[in-house]
Enzyme design. Sequence first.
Site, PDB file in Angstrom:
ATOM      1  N   CYS A  10       1.078  -0.496   0.076  1.00 20.80           N
ATOM      2  CA  CYS A  10       0.226  -0.023   0.068  1.00 20.80           C
ATOM      3  C   CYS A  10       0.691   1.006  -0.054  1.00 20.80           C
ATOM      4  CB  CYS A  10      -1.178  -0.367   1.364  1.00 20.80           C
ATOM      5  SG  CYS A  10      -2.054   1.717   1.380  1.00 20.80           S
ATOM      6  N   CYS A  11       1.686   1.717   0.936  1.00 18.80           N
ATOM      7  CA  CYS A  11       2.674   2.168   0.681  1.00 18.80           C
ATOM      8  C   CYS A  11       3.668   2.566  -0.282  1.00 18.80           C
ATOM      9  CB  CYS A  11       3.710   1.913   1.967  1.00 18.80           C
ATOM     10  SG  CYS A  11       3.359   2.434   3.922  1.00 18.80           S
ATOM     11  N   CYS A  20      -1.486   8.266   7.437  1.00 13.37           N
ATOM     12  CA  CYS A  20      -2.925   7.996   6.961  1.00 13.37           C
ATOM     13  C   CYS A  20      -3.892   7.241   7.922  1.00 13.37           C
ATOM     14  CB  CYS A  20      -2.917   7.144   6.104  1.00 13.37           C
ATOM     15  SG  CYS A  20      -1.674   7.865   4.718  1.00 13.37           S
ATOM     16  N   CYS A  59      -3.756   4.037   9.857  1.00 11.22           N
ATOM     17  CA  CYS A  59      -2.274   3.640  10.275  1.00 11.22           C
ATOM     18  C   CYS A  59      -1.292   4.563  11.104  1.00 11.22           C
ATOM     19  CB  CYS A  59      -1.315   2.919   8.855  1.00 11.22           C
ATOM     20  SG  CYS A  59      -1.989   2.235   7.592  1.00 11.22           S
ATOM     21  N   CYS A  61       7.461   4.060   5.848  1.00  8.73           N
ATOM     22  CA  CYS A  61       6.846   3.706   4.730  1.00  8.73           C
ATOM     23  C   CYS A  61       7.562   3.236   3.289  1.00  8.73           C
ATOM     24  CB  CYS A  61       5.833   5.180   4.232  1.00  8.73           C
ATOM     25  SG  CYS A  61       6.996   7.112   3.689  1.00  8.73           S
TER      26      CYS A  61
HETATM   27  S1  SF4 Z   1       0.106   4.836   5.639  1.00  8.90           S
HETATM   28 FE1  SF4 Z   1      -0.714   2.929   5.331  1.00  8.90          FE
HETATM   29  S2  SF4 Z   1      -3.131   4.110   4.429  1.00  8.90           S
HETATM   30 FE2  SF4 Z   1      -0.977   5.319   4.372  1.00  8.90          FE
HETATM   31  S3  SF4 Z   1       0.032   4.238   2.355  1.00  8.90           S
HETATM   32 FE3  SF4 Z   1       0.854   3.276   4.054  1.00  8.90          FE
HETATM   33  S4  SF4 Z   1      -0.081   1.346   4.274  1.00  8.90           S
HETATM   34 FE4  SF4 Z   1      -1.103   2.747   2.924  1.00  8.90          FE
END
Ligand code: SF4
Length: 242
Positions: free
Chosen positions: A126-127, A207, A210, A233
């Site tokens: 996701c990151c 985010c 998180c 991240c």
């Molecule tokens: S902090 Fe969480 S929601 Fe944001 S990009 Fe990374 S995993 Fe995804």
Amino acid sequence: MDEKVTHAKEVIADALKRYPKIGVACSFGKDSMVTVHIAREVDPNIKVFSVMTRFKPPETYDYLRKMNRKMNLRATVYIVANSVPEGLKDDALEVVLLPSAEFDKKASQVEAETGQAIYKRDPDECCRLLKVDPTKVAVANLDAWVTGLRNTEGRTREDYQEVENKGGLIKINPILTFTEAEIWKYIATKGIEPHPWYSKGYRSLGCAPCSRPGGVLERDGRWQDTSKCGGECGIHTQTLRA
Ligand code: SF4
């Protein structure tokens, strides 16, 4: 603290001379705000850019818009999205939309296979898709970027250097040795309005899914209950040159 601020200004001034194509990364967290403030005292026209995601809380978008105008940052915002989110619509912002298809496909796949959101099941991916790859785009035409990274934020940040060279891209960390207390002192002294989440006990902002308040170290609240608890991240650990 005054000596550290003076030193940070010298580091940025030196970087400006060496690397004409330079930009300051701003997440609109407390450390970014201090870094941007110091950098703009050195050069009021220094480029400011931000990588946002669809999962940032509405308060971050609101704060970004407000501070962009208040400090006249003329920030460029990079985001993986098909259209500009309502919260980022502002004539004073340049928003660069990055293709969303790969993230959408991966997120749907993870959810279908596991019943969990991608940020829970696979936060690294996701990151990568929402933060690391967009940051690569943001720095693609830069020789150097300036960050608000600090050594005492968390266990993953103890060993960084003030100036790093990763794959030919120079990273300048001018507030590396500032403590959390010194960051708040600078913010108070300069009258910088902080992001509203700090008054709720958050010490490090990311985010919404998180980030949690509290923690022994500042970054302890990041990615709790996932494989990357208190971690990174990836923008500071991976090479950003394609
Ligand atoms: S902090 Fe969480 S929601 Fe944001 S990009 Fe990374 S995993 Fe995804």
